[in-house]
Design an enzyme around this catalytic site. Structure first.
Site, PDB file in Angstrom:
ATOM      1  N   LEU A 180       5.775  -1.337   7.772  1.00  0.00           N
ATOM      2  CA  LEU A 180       4.361  -1.319   8.946  1.00  0.00           C
ATOM      3  C   LEU A 180       3.904  -2.766   8.438  1.00  0.00           C
ATOM      4  CD1 LEU A 180       2.732   2.304   7.763  1.00  0.00           C
ATOM      5  CD2 LEU A 180       3.592   0.996  10.108  1.00  0.00           C
TER       6      LEU A 180
ATOM      7  N   ASN B 218      -2.952  -3.713  -3.335  1.00  0.00           N
ATOM      8  CA  ASN B 218      -2.963  -2.721  -3.191  1.00  0.00           C
ATOM      9  C   ASN B 218      -1.987  -1.649  -4.205  1.00  0.00           C
ATOM     10  OD1 ASN B 218      -0.483  -3.589  -2.126  1.00  0.00           O
ATOM     11  ND2 ASN B 218      -0.660  -1.742  -0.355  1.00  0.00           N
TER      12      ASN B 218
ATOM     13  N   HIS C 164       1.553 -10.479   8.343  1.00  0.00           N
ATOM     14  CA  HIS C 164       2.929  -9.898   9.257  1.00  0.00           C
ATOM     15  C   HIS C 164       2.574 -10.063   9.884  1.00  0.00           C
ATOM     16  CE1 HIS C 164       0.708  -6.612   8.391  1.00  0.00           C
ATOM     17  NE2 HIS C 164       0.975  -6.242   6.494  1.00  0.00           N
TER      18      HIS C 164
ATOM     19  N   ALA D 168       6.913   3.476   3.528  1.00  0.00           N
ATOM     20  CA  ALA D 168       6.984   1.985   4.295  1.00  0.00           C
ATOM     21  C   ALA D 168       6.787   0.493   3.104  1.00  0.00           C
ATOM     22  CB  ALA D 168       5.673   1.879   5.270  1.00  0.00           C
TER      23      ALA D 168
ATOM     24  N   HIS E 290      -4.711  -6.734   7.563  1.00  0.00           N
ATOM     25  CA  HIS E 290      -3.221  -5.436   7.476  1.00  0.00           C
ATOM     26  C   HIS E 290      -3.323  -5.507   9.369  1.00  0.00           C
ATOM     27  CE1 HIS E 290      -0.132  -2.823   7.197  1.00  0.00           C
ATOM     28  NE2 HIS E 290      -0.800  -2.438   8.034  1.00  0.00           N
TER      29      HIS E 290
ATOM     30  N   LYS F  60      -8.369  -8.785   0.966  1.00  0.00           N
ATOM     31  CA  LYS F  60      -7.019  -8.304   2.000  1.00  0.00           C
ATOM     32  C   LYS F  60      -8.688  -6.955   2.630  1.00  0.00           C
ATOM     33  CE  LYS F  60      -3.723  -7.104   3.586  1.00  0.00           C
ATOM     34  NZ  LYS F  60      -2.323  -7.510   3.742  1.00  0.00           N
TER      35      LYS F  60
ATOM     36  N   HIS G 238       4.595  -8.001  -2.296  1.00  0.00           N
ATOM     37  CA  HIS G 238       4.141  -6.933  -3.448  1.00  0.00           C
ATOM     38  C   HIS G 238       4.889  -6.592  -4.056  1.00  0.00           C
ATOM     39  CE1 HIS G 238       1.751  -4.864   0.357  1.00  0.00           C
ATOM     40  NE2 HIS G 238       2.723  -5.909   0.770  1.00  0.00           N
ATOM     41  N   LEU G 239       4.151  -7.054  -5.944  1.00  0.00           N
ATOM     42  CA  LEU G 239       4.248  -7.455  -6.516  1.00  0.00           C
ATOM     43  C   LEU G 239       5.000  -6.056  -7.438  1.00  0.00           C
ATOM     44  CD1 LEU G 239       4.317 -10.927  -8.333  1.00  0.00           C
ATOM     45  CD2 LEU G 239       6.595  -9.719  -7.301  1.00  0.00           C
ATOM     46  N   ARG G 240       3.808  -4.851  -7.070  1.00  0.00           N
ATOM     47  CA  ARG G 240       4.433  -3.773  -7.744  1.00  0.00           C
ATOM     48  C   ARG G 240       3.294  -3.707  -8.589  1.00  0.00           C
ATOM     49  NH1 ARG G 240       3.717  -1.825  -2.496  1.00  0.00           N
ATOM     50  NH2 ARG G 240       5.625  -1.249  -1.989  1.00  0.00           N
TER      51      ARG G 240
ATOM     52  N   HIS H 259       9.182   0.004  -2.533  1.00  0.00           N
ATOM     53  CA  HIS H 259       9.253   0.813  -2.953  1.00  0.00           C
ATOM     54  C   HIS H 259      11.120   1.220  -3.711  1.00  0.00           C
ATOM     55  CE1 HIS H 259       5.900   2.237  -1.189  1.00  0.00           C
ATOM     56  NE2 HIS H 259       6.246   1.166   0.021  1.00  0.00           N
TER      57      HIS H 259
ATOM     58  N   ASP I  26       6.348  -9.941   3.301  1.00  0.00           N
ATOM     59  CA  ASP I  26       5.743  -8.303   2.671  1.00  0.00           C
ATOM     60  C   ASP I  26       6.761  -7.859   2.371  1.00  0.00           C
ATOM     61  OD1 ASP I  26       3.973  -6.417   2.939  1.00  0.00           O
ATOM     62  OD2 ASP I  26       3.995  -6.274   4.671  1.00  0.00           O
TER      63      ASP I  26
ATOM     64  N   HIS J 170       2.498 -13.787   1.265  1.00  0.00           N
ATOM     65  CA  HIS J 170       2.100 -12.011   1.415  1.00  0.00           C
ATOM     66  C   HIS J 170       4.046 -11.860   0.944  1.00  0.00           C
ATOM     67  CE1 HIS J 170       0.404  -8.554   3.792  1.00  0.00           C
ATOM     68  NE2 HIS J 170       1.918  -7.735   3.017  1.00  0.00           N
TER      69      HIS J 170
HETATM   70  O1  DOR Z   1       5.868  -1.843   4.924  1.00  0.00           O
HETATM   71  C1  DOR Z   1       4.492  -1.982   4.381  1.00  0.00           C
HETATM   72  N1  DOR Z   1       4.818  -1.892   2.940  1.00  0.00           N
HETATM   73  N2  DOR Z   1       3.435  -2.595   4.809  1.00  0.00           N
HETATM   74  C2  DOR Z   1       2.175  -2.336   4.758  1.00  0.00           C
HETATM   75  O2  DOR Z   1       1.354  -2.883   4.594  1.00  0.00           O
HETATM   76  C3  DOR Z   1       2.257  -2.301   3.449  1.00  0.00           C
HETATM   77  C4  DOR Z   1       3.824  -2.399   1.936  1.00  0.00           C
HETATM   78  C5  DOR Z   1       3.614  -1.305   0.858  1.00  0.00           C
HETATM   79  O3  DOR Z   1       2.454  -2.121  -0.004  1.00  0.00           O
HETATM   80  O4  DOR Z   1       5.021  -1.264   0.682  1.00  0.00           O
HETATM   81 ZN    ZN Z   2       2.055  -6.366   3.113  1.00  0.00          ZN
END
Ligand code: DOR
Ligand code: ZN
Length: 350
Positions: free
Chosen positions: A224, A46, A179, A268, A141, A104, A20-22, A256, A252, A18
């Site tokens: 989150l 996302n 998560h 989050a 999620h 997802k 997030h690479l953006r 940011h 996860d 899991h």
């Molecule tokens: O903390 C989180 N950040 N939880 C998520 O489910 C999404 C993620 C994000 O994309 O920043």
């Molecule tokens: Zn996530």
């Protein structure tokens, strides 16, 4: 040798189930922190706009591969963002082609960029039924977004009101509860009779909600699902270090830029890609379970997703002086704060 006296540990190269690479400059700035240690990762869809179709996933995968540091071997395992309009034929074609590893489910409004997610699960049933038929896993999620439900109860209420009914309706659907943050989630997975597994993040093994709220509000511990009480953290640690094949690592890691976290309504997400293996070795050593780190980080995930384990290995060594990580990394998208486990790290990947 008792696990406690181990100072060097070689395990199969881990995977991150899991991540997030953006995109864009952030992707370029963070991907090397994952590809340094991890062979594969399930890539969260996302983005803005989200990765909804197989064509979107194909293009995103190409951008990821283009951003990979030269010489690194890393396989992004792509996911699709489930919407109420997702086309089952497109999902099946993506799966058949080998591109799509999972779909997802974000309940609409649950987290970052989830507004296009699912409001009424009935509307997603045609896709879910197809996934059950073709053996494509659903990553969830697991939080309800009903305003009346307290944020600390959202996972438990999701299990009762969404996940359990869905699994009763579609027992053949393979579901990853991502998560997991509560004892309720751990107990639910342990009681299940198959087709359910859970990923656990690095940070939820280390922090409880005090880290976020005691002595001032600390936005870099906000994620989150939000960290819960200590009893839940202890349940997560017991599950992760138990060797039970239904639990595996999904960091996860969710970068940011600092201004998006350090503000009146902060995002989050906790950035752990860079020091996850160091933190995990520390946690597993504390639990006298270093001999089970490989199961959690390198074996259970591939078994669940039906993929081969990695042939390569990594070696972790315990050193006398603490390993230092930058408090922040600089990307062309901006500065990202690195997860601080609040204890010195002595395990290093050599
Ligand atoms: O903390 C989180 N950040 N939880 C998520 O489910 C999404 C993620 C994000 O994309 O920043
Ligand atoms: Zn996530």
């Amino acid at each position: 040798m008792s696990p406690q006296s181990i100072t060097e540990l070689t395990i199969r190269r881990p995977d991150d189930w899991h991540l997030h690479l953006r995109d864009g400059e952030m992707l370029k700035g963070v991907i090397g922190d994952s590809s340094r240690h991890f062979a594969r990762a399930i890539i969260m869809p996302n983005l803005v706009p989200p990765v909804v179709t197989t064509a979107d996933a194909t293009a995103y995968r190409e951008r990821i591969m283009a951003a990979l540091p030269k010489g690194d071997r890393f396989e992004p395992l792509m996911t699709l963002y489930l919407t109420e309009g997702t086309n089952p034929d497109d999902v099946e074609a993506g799966h058949e082609s080998g591109l799509i590893t999972a779909v997802k489910l974000y309940p609409a409004g649950a987290t970052t960029n989830s507004h296009g997610g699912v409001r009424n699960i009935d509307k997603a049933m045609p896709v879910l039924e197809r996934m059950a038929r073709i053996g494509l896993p659903l990553c969830v999620h697991g939080e309800v977004t009903t305003p009346e439900v307290d944020i600390f109860d959202r996972e438990a209420v999701f299990i009762e009101t969404v996940l359990d009914p869905l699994r009763t309706r579609l027992p053949e659907l393979k579901v990853t509860m991502e998560h997991v943050t509560t004892k309720d989630g751990i107990d639910y997975i342990k009681a299940s009779k198959g087709n359910l597994a859970g990923s656990i993040t690095t940070h939820h093994l280390i922090i409880n909600r005090n880290a976020l709220l005691v002595g001032g509000i600390r936005p870099h511990y906000y994620c989150l699902p939000v960290a819960k009480r200590e009893v839940h953290r202890l349940a997560l640690r017991a599950a992760a270090t138990s060797g039970d094949a239904r639990f595996f690592l999904g960091t996860d890691s969710a970068p940011h830029v600092d201004p998006m976290k350090e503000c009146a309504c902060g995002c989050a997400g906790i950035y752990t890609s860079i020091n996850t293996m160091n933190c995990l070795a520390h946690v597993f050593e504390q639990e006298d379970a270093l001999d089970r780190l490989e199961a959690f980080a390198s074996l259970n995930g591939p078994a669940w997703y039906g993929l081969p384990v990695n042939e390569e290995t990594i070696t972790l060594c315990k050193q006398a002086e603490a390993v230092t990580f930058p408090g922040k990394i600089e990307t062309e998208a901006g500065t990202v704060t690195v997860f601080d486990p609040m204890f010195p790290l002595h395990w290093n990947v050599v």
